[in-house]
Design a protein around this motif. Structure first.
Motif, PDB file in Angstrom:
ATOM      1  N   VAL A 188     -48.432   2.840  -1.680  1.00 46.89           N
ATOM      2  CA  VAL A 188     -48.513   1.965  -0.514  1.00 46.89           C
ATOM      3  C   VAL A 188     -48.808   2.817   0.720  1.00 46.89           C
TER       4      VAL A 188
ATOM      5  N   LYS B  53     -49.325   2.473   6.876  1.00 44.83           N
ATOM      6  CA  LYS B  53     -49.660   1.355   7.757  1.00 44.83           C
ATOM      7  C   LYS B  53     -49.339   0.016   7.095  1.00 44.83           C
ATOM      8  N   THR B  54     -49.605  -0.098   5.801  1.00 40.84           N
ATOM      9  CA  THR B  54     -49.330  -1.329   5.068  1.00 40.84           C
ATOM     10  C   THR B  54     -47.837  -1.611   5.011  1.00 40.84           C
TER      11      THR B  54
ATOM     12  N   GLU C  49     -46.626  -2.813   8.349  1.00 44.59           N
ATOM     13  CA  GLU C  49     -46.972  -4.222   8.583  1.00 44.59           C
ATOM     14  C   GLU C  49     -46.074  -5.149   7.776  1.00 44.59           C
TER      15      GLU C  49
END
Length: 159
Positions: free
Chosen positions: A16, A19-20, A23
């Motif tokens: 992962v 940034k993901t 979010e």
């Protein structure tokens, strides 16, 4: 292991991007970066959201004495159709979980004994052996963080 390092390792193991995860957990990428670097500790709600998205408990994340990677055996023990009498009380508790978590739990509960035993063996296998088995099955492109030298090491191992 420190909380930030544990989060970083779990995130990378799952493939992962930072940034993901930021979010998905409603924090800024810079805040997540500071948490992973050990500059800040995640507060309760943030630690809970991060833990849920990484597939562990907040207790596990925040416990610096907890081993890495997280133990998998307890997950399967909780999936058994019948509980030991001492476990009955905890099995009657209701906890709100996400749809994703609910789907995982339902899938695990539907496993027959043979598949449950296979999953138990996989969860308790060394990570390197699992990556090698994935390579042997021709699925190495699906491995997070796979590098050319790792593939070459597996090819050499084949002989």
């Amino acid at each position: 292991m420190e909380t930030g390092r544990k989060i970083l390792n779990l995130r990378k193991d799952l493939g992962v991007p930072q940034k993901t995860l930021a979010e998905m957990t409603a924090v800024t990428p810079s805040a997540l970066s500071r948490i992973e670097a050990g500059i800040h500790q995640p507060r309760g709600p943030v630690a809970l959201r991060i833990a849920r998205h990484l597939g562990v408990t907040a207790d596990y994340l925040l416990d610096n004495d907890a081993p890495y990677p997280p133990p998998a055996r307890e997950l399967l023990a909780n999936m058994c159709e019948t509980a030991a009498p001492e476990d009955e009380e905890s099995r009657t508790e209701r906890v709100l979980i996400s749809r994703r978590e609910s789907a995982v739990v339902d899938s695990l509960r539907r496993l027959d004994n043979e598949r449950r035993a296979l999953l138990n063996a996989v969860l308790n296998s060394p990570r390197e052996e699992l990556r090698y088995a994935t390579f042997l099955l021709g699925q190495s492109e699906g491995l997070p963080g796979v590098e050319a030298e790792e593939i070459e090491r597996y090819r050499t191992r084949l002989g």
